[in-house]
Design a protein around this motif. Structure first.
Motif, PDB file in Angstrom:
ATOM      1  N   LYS B 116       0.820  -1.154  -0.010  1.00 55.37           N
ATOM      2  CA  LYS B 116      -0.064  -0.212  -0.001  1.00 55.37           C
ATOM      3  C   LYS B 116       0.759   1.160  -0.064  1.00 55.37           C
ATOM      4  CE  LYS B 116      -4.299  -1.755   2.045  1.00 55.37           C
ATOM      5  NZ  LYS B 116      -3.863  -2.695   2.703  1.00 55.37           N
ATOM      6  N   VAL B 117       2.008   1.056   0.912  1.00 56.80           N
ATOM      7  CA  VAL B 117       2.903   2.427   0.969  1.00 56.80           C
ATOM      8  C   VAL B 117       3.531   2.593  -0.600  1.00 56.80           C
ATOM      9  CG1 VAL B 117       4.811   3.489   1.862  1.00 56.80           C
ATOM     10  CG2 VAL B 117       2.956   2.238   3.380  1.00 56.80           C
ATOM     11  N   LEU B 118       4.001   1.563  -1.106  1.00 57.59           N
ATOM     12  CA  LEU B 118       4.452   1.600  -2.371  1.00 57.59           C
ATOM     13  C   LEU B 118       3.453   2.268  -3.461  1.00 57.59           C
ATOM     14  CD1 LEU B 118       6.602  -1.651  -2.942  1.00 57.59           C
ATOM     15  CD2 LEU B 118       7.393   0.488  -2.481  1.00 57.59           C
ATOM     16  N   ALA B 119       2.334   1.600  -3.431  1.00 58.11           N
ATOM     17  CA  ALA B 119       1.240   2.263  -4.282  1.00 58.11           C
ATOM     18  C   ALA B 119       1.292   3.793  -4.123  1.00 58.11           C
ATOM     19  CB  ALA B 119      -0.054   1.485  -4.409  1.00 58.11           C
ATOM     20  N   ALA B 120       1.019   3.868  -2.727  1.00 49.97           N
ATOM     21  CA  ALA B 120       0.590   5.488  -2.433  1.00 49.97           C
ATOM     22  C   ALA B 120       1.930   6.238  -3.040  1.00 49.97           C
ATOM     23  CB  ALA B 120       0.372   5.455  -1.093  1.00 49.97           C
ATOM     24  N   VAL B 121       2.955   5.806  -2.888  1.00 52.02           N
ATOM     25  CA  VAL B 121       4.182   6.524  -3.281  1.00 52.02           C
ATOM     26  C   VAL B 121       4.300   6.847  -4.640  1.00 52.02           C
ATOM     27  CG1 VAL B 121       6.582   6.749  -3.260  1.00 52.02           C
ATOM     28  CG2 VAL B 121       5.695   6.159  -1.196  1.00 52.02           C
ATOM     29  N   SER B 122       3.865   5.738  -5.370  1.00 55.49           N
ATOM     30  CA  SER B 122       3.841   5.983  -6.783  1.00 55.49           C
ATOM     31  C   SER B 122       2.545   6.875  -7.338  1.00 55.49           C
ATOM     32  CB  SER B 122       3.942   4.412  -7.616  1.00 55.49           C
ATOM     33  OG  SER B 122       2.696   4.235  -8.409  1.00 55.49           O
ATOM     34  N   HIS B 123       1.614   6.858  -6.624  1.00 56.39           N
ATOM     35  CA  HIS B 123       0.628   7.867  -7.053  1.00 56.39           C
ATOM     36  C   HIS B 123       0.868   9.253  -6.874  1.00 56.39           C
ATOM     37  CE1 HIS B 123      -3.060   5.327  -7.652  1.00 56.39           C
ATOM     38  NE2 HIS B 123      -2.076   4.486  -7.924  1.00 56.39           N
ATOM     39  N   TRP B 124       1.552   9.364  -5.582  1.00 54.87           N
ATOM     40  CA  TRP B 124       2.131  10.680  -5.133  1.00 54.87           C
ATOM     41  C   TRP B 124       2.936  11.227  -6.570  1.00 54.87           C
ATOM     42  CZ3 TRP B 124       6.314  13.801  -4.652  1.00 54.87           C
ATOM     43  CH2 TRP B 124       6.142  15.019  -4.134  1.00 54.87           C
ATOM     44  N   VAL B 125       4.116  10.373  -6.619  1.00 51.13           N
ATOM     45  CA  VAL B 125       4.869  11.053  -7.824  1.00 51.13           C
ATOM     46  C   VAL B 125       4.273  11.283  -8.885  1.00 51.13           C
ATOM     47  CG1 VAL B 125       6.853   9.937  -9.067  1.00 51.13           C
ATOM     48  CG2 VAL B 125       6.739   9.543  -6.814  1.00 51.13           C
ATOM     49  N   LYS B 126       3.233  10.496  -9.450  1.00 52.11           N
ATOM     50  CA  LYS B 126       2.447  10.906 -10.679  1.00 52.11           C
ATOM     51  C   LYS B 126       1.895  12.122 -10.629  1.00 52.11           C
ATOM     52  CE  LYS B 126      -0.522   8.027 -11.304  1.00 52.11           C
ATOM     53  NZ  LYS B 126      -1.222   6.781 -10.891  1.00 52.11           N
ATOM     54  N   SER B 127       1.363  12.640  -9.450  1.00 53.22           N
ATOM     55  CA  SER B 127       0.387  13.703  -9.387  1.00 53.22           C
ATOM     56  C   SER B 127       0.938  14.755  -8.603  1.00 53.22           C
ATOM     57  CB  SER B 127      -1.100  13.267  -8.608  1.00 53.22           C
ATOM     58  OG  SER B 127      -0.656  12.694  -7.430  1.00 53.22           O
TER      59      SER B 127
END
Lengths: 452, 160
Positions: B116-127
């Motif tokens: 979940k943390v990894l997915a959240a970080v990847s989303h943060w980076v995107k936006s």
């Protein structure tokens, strides 16, 4: 793409044309061929380096410099030699390898095991490509609409959701879908949606359904009032390809007639396909075709294993009024000629293999990547390793974000469509459906050295 | 998920001195060890390197997300590091040298949290405003940009 080094083993129909295309694109191409006649053709007509000899031999591969090639392409007519050469080439240091096998049964159905043991990045079967091409044509779909994965055991099919149906009444998470099936994408207007459980399909959408072949047909019945009726289909020729096509049609709504010249083979077919009509006779015999009212058929497929007979049978069927005739010919160079005779669907298995390998290269060496809706989403295969973040986690724990679906797991010889409680294991091969913006998530969660 | 809750001021490094992938990962391993989060910095380094060997975590736009699971952690940890220009060759997906690192380490027993943390970080980076972070000169400003822009970005559950 900058110039690459390719080594092509076997300068037959596939190898020769592939080598020519790759060389014309300015790449550095080496061809290994052991037949003197073919050697002559290559050295006279192609701008490639020729190594005379057997690609199954270590010294020959070494001489061809496979150790520093970007892609080794084993497309000789010998399946086993291709596999062994792939293994040797990898040992010598080839970056990637593609292996062509002819049969759909046996090797191809378990191709992931072969890919692992012979260290091939991609094993493809000309027969499988042929079968899918024929099926797509019969169903009137474009190539995208029916894709097969895991050696044909898992299918991806596009269904049009016409009116209100079970699928359009509630959110996906509340719909009781057939076991081992998933809605992996929705096309709505020009948009592509990789749905989450909250999404609700709408009448008018095209839905992309993933699942085992028989389950998908069940699905089809569920979502549409009238399952697609393929009408009467005549398959001329009960050889390996004919049987593979027949097998795929078993689960669909179609009236199938098979024509086979060999009596004992015809009897075998009748026993194997009780639902189908099997005729013992010659498919190029006009009297037989008339007597059996072949002209009523919607589709006629000629798989007689002889180019002239295939073309003749198709011309006769067309004359009798069959709307769609499909011929498979071995010799690529004549197919243009047959088209001029009015046969639109003439293709050769080898040119399909050729197109496929070329596409693989164009996709940046990505195996089985199908671009959905011009690259808005992708189908990606990834292997799981000990250091993979998702290894050991259940699907529910992974809780893939919207835009990412784990569609299929291939584990040894087992293939399944996972649900929340299923745990992913080291060694699994997973097939992912990914919206472009989730590719970074895939990169983090599903790393695979062969895809980078 | 608010990724801010997994980091803390002493785990944000700017500038982080490193010249290549190995020294970068070593710097994180030693600092996370120094902060008392992991017992064995060599073990952490090995795990981070193993993961990179499987495929780069450089997800493009000068950002990478090195990560692994380790023994003995209480909850996932996010450590931020900004490297001076021109950045580090990290075999990123777009080939651009990486300057901004979001390093995630999680307890061995909590695969779901880790993911979940990894997915959240990847989303943060995107936006998120990656460009602004790349312009930061001090750890406090890095953290401030992160704090401003992380909201509860709930990651919906897929099709089942």
């Amino acid at each position: 793409m900058e110039a690459q080094r390719y080594v092509v083993m076997g300068a037959g129909e596939v190898g020769y044309h592939l080598a020519r295309v790759l060389a014309n694109e300015g790449n550095n191409v080496t061809v290994i061929e052991r037949d003197p006649g073919r050697q002559l053709r290559v050295s006279e007509e192609l701008d490639v380096l020729l190594v005379a000899g057997d690609g199954g031999h270590y010294s020959v591969l070494e001489e061809a410099g496979v150790g520093d090639c970007d892609l080794f392409i084993a497309v000789s007519s010998n399946d086993n030699a291709n596999l062994v050469a792939s293994l040797l080439a990898k040992q010598l240091g080839a970056r990637r390898s593609v292996v062509r096998v002819s049969s759909a049964e046996g090797i191809f159905e378990q191709r992931h095991i072969y890919e692992e043991h012979f260290r091939a990045d991609l094993v493809l079967s000309t027969q499988m490509l042929t079968t899918s091409r024929i099926l797509n044509q019969i169903r009137g779909h474009n190539t995208m609409a029916v894709e097969t994965y895991a050696g044909g055991r898992v299918q991806l099919r596009k269904l049009h959701l016409e009116a209100e149906s079970l699928l359009t009444r509630r959110a996906l998470k509340d719909v009781e879908l057939p076991r081992h099936s998933l809605v992996v994408a929705l096309f709505r207007g020009g948009d592509l949606i990789i749905p989450s459980g909250e999404d609700r399909p709408q009448p008018g959408d095209d839905a992309l359904i993933l699942g085992k072949a028989h389950v998908i047909s069940q699905f089809e019945g569920m979502v549409s009032d009238r399952p697609e009726d393929l009408g009467k289909i005549v398959i001329a020729g009960g050889g390996q390809t004919g049987r593979t096509v027949a097998r795929a049609l078993e689960h669909l709504k179609a009236k199938v007639t098979m024509i086979e010249r060999d009596r004992s083979r015809a009897e075998e077919l009748a026993a194997r396909f009780p639902r189908f009509e099997v005729l013992h006779g010659d498919a190029t015999d006009l009297a037989l075709l008339q007597a059996e009212r072949v002209g009523d058929a919607r589709t006629f497929v000629a798989l007689l294993g002889n180019d002239e007979a295939d073309v003749l049978a198709c011309l006769l069927a067309q004359e009798l009024g069959v709307g769609q005739v499909i011929a498979m010919v071995q010799r690529t160079e004549t197919s243009a000629l047959w088209r001029r005779l009015g046969l639109k669907s003439v293709f050769s298995p080898r040119s399909l293999a050729n197109e496929w390998i070329h596409q693989y290269i164009k996709n940046g060496f990505s195996a089985n990547i199908v671009s959905l809706s011009h690259g808005a989403a992708q189908v990606v295969e990834r292997r799981l390793f000990a250091a993979s973040p998702v290894a050991g986690a259940t699907l529910a724990e992974i809780s893939p974000p919207r835009g990412l679906i784990v569609g299929t797991v291939v584990r040894g010889t087992k293939v399944f469509v996972p649900s929340g409680g299923d745990r992913l294991e080291v060694g699994d091969l997973v097939i992912l459906f990914v919206k472009e913006e989730e590719m970074p998530t895939v990169q983090l969660l599903f790393p695979d050295p062969s895809s980078s | 998920m608010d990724i801010l809750e997994f980091t803390r001021p002493d785990l944000v490094f700017c500038p982080l001195p490193a010249t290549d992938a190995q020294s970068l990962l070593r710097a994180f391993a030693e600092r996370l060890h120094g902060a008392g989060l992991v017992m064995d910095s060599e073990d952490l380094l090995r795990r981070l390197v193993d993961r990179e060997n499987l495929g780069s975590t450089g997800i493009g736009d000068a950002v990478a997300v090195p990560h692994c699971k380790v023994d003995g952690l209480a909850k996932p940890i996010l450590s931020l590091g900004l490297v001076a220009k021109p950045g580090i060759e990290f075999r990123a997906v777009d080939g651009i040298p990486v300057r901004l690192f979001f390093t995630v380490i999680s307890p061995d027993q909590a695969p779901a949290e880790h993911l979940k943390v990894l997915a959240a970080v990847s989303h943060w980076v995107k936006s998120g405003p990656v460009d602004r972070m790349l312009g930061c000169r001090r750890p406090e400003s890095l953290l401030a940009v992160l704090a401003e822009t992380t909201q509860a970005q709930d990651v919906p559950v897929a099709n089942r």
